[in-house]
Enzyme design. Structure first.
Site, PDB file in Angstrom:
ATOM      1  N   HIS A  20      26.715   1.425  20.769  1.00 54.69           N
ATOM      2  CA  HIS A  20      27.328   2.504  20.370  1.00 54.69           C
ATOM      3  C   HIS A  20      28.691   2.620  21.361  1.00 54.69           C
ATOM      4  CE1 HIS A  20      24.465   3.818  17.701  1.00 54.69           C
ATOM      5  NE2 HIS A  20      23.743   4.257  18.449  1.00 54.69           N
ATOM      6  N   GLY A  39      26.435   7.867  22.264  1.00 56.75           N
ATOM      7  CA  GLY A  39      25.356   7.529  21.791  1.00 56.75           C
ATOM      8  C   GLY A  39      24.470   6.941  22.837  1.00 56.75           C
ATOM      9  N   ASP A  46      18.348  -1.782  14.453  1.00 61.95           N
ATOM     10  CA  ASP A  46      18.274  -0.335  15.043  1.00 61.95           C
ATOM     11  C   ASP A  46      18.421   0.631  14.068  1.00 61.95           C
ATOM     12  OD1 ASP A  46      19.017   2.189  16.838  1.00 61.95           O
ATOM     13  OD2 ASP A  46      18.749   0.545  18.038  1.00 61.95           O
ATOM     14  N   HIS A  61      19.750   3.336  14.370  1.00 64.24           N
ATOM     15  CA  HIS A  61      21.036   3.901  14.145  1.00 64.24           C
ATOM     16  C   HIS A  61      22.133   2.711  13.974  1.00 64.24           C
ATOM     17  CE1 HIS A  61      18.443   6.472  16.504  1.00 64.24           C
ATOM     18  NE2 HIS A  61      19.170   7.454  15.978  1.00 64.24           N
ATOM     19  N   ASP A  91      13.454   1.698  17.867  1.00 66.02           N
ATOM     20  CA  ASP A  91      13.222   3.112  17.177  1.00 66.02           C
ATOM     21  C   ASP A  91      13.040   3.135  15.512  1.00 66.02           C
ATOM     22  OD1 ASP A  91      16.100   2.001  16.747  1.00 66.02           O
ATOM     23  OD2 ASP A  91      17.111   3.661  17.474  1.00 66.02           O
ATOM     24  N   TYR A 127      12.365   4.860  21.703  1.00 63.28           N
ATOM     25  CA  TYR A 127      12.039   6.085  22.769  1.00 63.28           C
ATOM     26  C   TYR A 127      10.601   6.816  23.053  1.00 63.28           C
ATOM     27  CZ  TYR A 127      16.861   5.698  21.576  1.00 63.28           C
ATOM     28  OH  TYR A 127      18.226   5.191  21.500  1.00 63.28           O
TER      29      TYR A 127
END
Length: 371
Positions: free
Chosen positions: A126, A134, A162, A164, A245, A284
């Protein structure tokens, strides 16, 4: 490639990146006997001048200065995104990302004549040229691609799974016909970019996926979109961002993959280019990240993943803590005793297959396609 800087560094007590990740991968890989000294290289810390091949000098200096002073004035915060809730000020806020960036920059040099490198401290996709975004203060993925190109790789494929969207990498290369970009990411999730229709000059393939994406749907995406597109592009190097994630246990997405889905994509991509740089990314939950990325190293280095972990590896996982999150209160036993998740198959929904088909139809029209 790794560093001890990750072991004692945290974004803060309540930040999602408070959890140990790279240190867990190193400890697990060593406890499995998969990381002898000759296969490990300490990540160098990139010097400020090296970072300016993409990041602006003003931003690099601001990042270094804020780490040194431990504070950011309002102008720096607004201009460069430093000192926000997502991108907080912490003691290693320049040195830590500069270490991840240094590994990706060095990887481009080490891969000049081929090979495979895992940089689990990388994948900060990001980061923008002049601001943090991010949780990403620098964009090591962009820097790694530029280093590979500087060291002889003319055509580079970047695959990002990912949860995201890879907005920083797309910002860098959307108009570059010699860089293929493929991203799978959860729809309607921050940074709210990466629409199916986004094309750049024709080498951008964005696949927003619905909640509850399962292993069956990811395998379909792998076989019908990712592999045929990379094969058609015929890259000199592959960079893969393997954010953890997208697995079911992660608190920052609503996808339901097992780590088998990630390993299946990695193993299928490895034969498609002589140079392979594997990066970390999001993730996370300390157990799911550590188990997935250690399995990545097993796949990359041709190790067999056992059904049951030896006592030393089990001890590494039992010593992890996930304070402040409900998933850390009663971890399931297999988080301690295995690397491999149970498979998570499911229906192939039309909203996935239709989008995959729409993107796959564009493969033959890619500019510069190698037949």
């Amino acid at each position: 490639m790794g560093s001890e800087i990750y072991r004692g560094s945290s974004y803060g007590a309540w930040h999602p990146l408070r959890v140990p990740r790279v240190s867990t991968v190193l400890d697990l890989a060593r406890s499995m006997g998969w990381l002898p000294p000759e296969r490990f290289r300490a990540s160098p810390r990139a010097k400020p001048a090296a970072l300016t091949i993409w990041h602006t000098p003003d931003y690099v200096e601001a990042l270094r200065r804020v780490e040194e002073e431990g504070a950011a004035d309002e102008a720096t915060k607004m201009r460069h995104g430093l000192g926000t809730v997502s991108n907080p000020i912490f003691p290693e806020m320049f040195r830590r990302p500069a270490t991840g960036a240094g590994a990706s920059l060095l990887a481009g040099e080490l891969l000049r004549h081929g090979g495979r490198i895992h940089n689990p401290g990388g994948g900060t996709h990001h980061g923008m040229p002049d601001r943090a975004s991010g949780f990403c203060y620098l964009n090591d993925a962009v820097l790694g691609i530029l280093s590979l190109r500087r060291n002889g790789a003319a055509r580079i494929a970047y695959i990002d799974i990912d949860a995201h969207h890879m907005d920083g990498v797309e910002h860098a290369f959307a108009e570059d016909p010699d860089t293929l970009l493929i991203s799978t990411h959860e729809e309607r999730r921050w940074p709210f970019t990466g629409a199916l229709e986004d094309r750049g000059v024709g080498q951008v393939f964005n696949l927003p996926v619905p909640r509850a994406l399962n292993d069956t749907e990811m395998a379909h995406t792998r076989d019908r979109l990712i592999l045929p597109t990379v094969e058609a592009f015929a890259p000199d190097a592959i960079v893969m961002q393997c954010g953890a994630d997208a697995v079911e246990e992660d608190p920052l997405s609503r996808l339901t993959l097992s780590n088998n889905a990630h390993w299946g994509i990695l193993s299928a991509l490895m034969p498609l280019s002589p140079r392979f740089l594997l990066l970390g990314g999001g993730g996370y939950n300390p157990w799911s990240v550590g188990r997935l990325w250690t399995g990545n190293w097993a796949v990359l280095s041709d190790q067999e993943i056992p059904d049951r972990l030896p006592p030393g590896a089990e001890a590494v996982l039992r010593n992890l803590r996930f304070e402040g999150n409900s998933r850390g209160r009663n971890p399931p036993e297999h988080w301690f005793t295995t690397l491999r998740d149970p498979a998570r198959p499911g229906p192939l929904r039309a909203e996935v297959s239709d989008r995959v088909s729409a993107l796959a139809a564009r493969v033959g029209a890619m500019p510069g396609r190698v037949l």
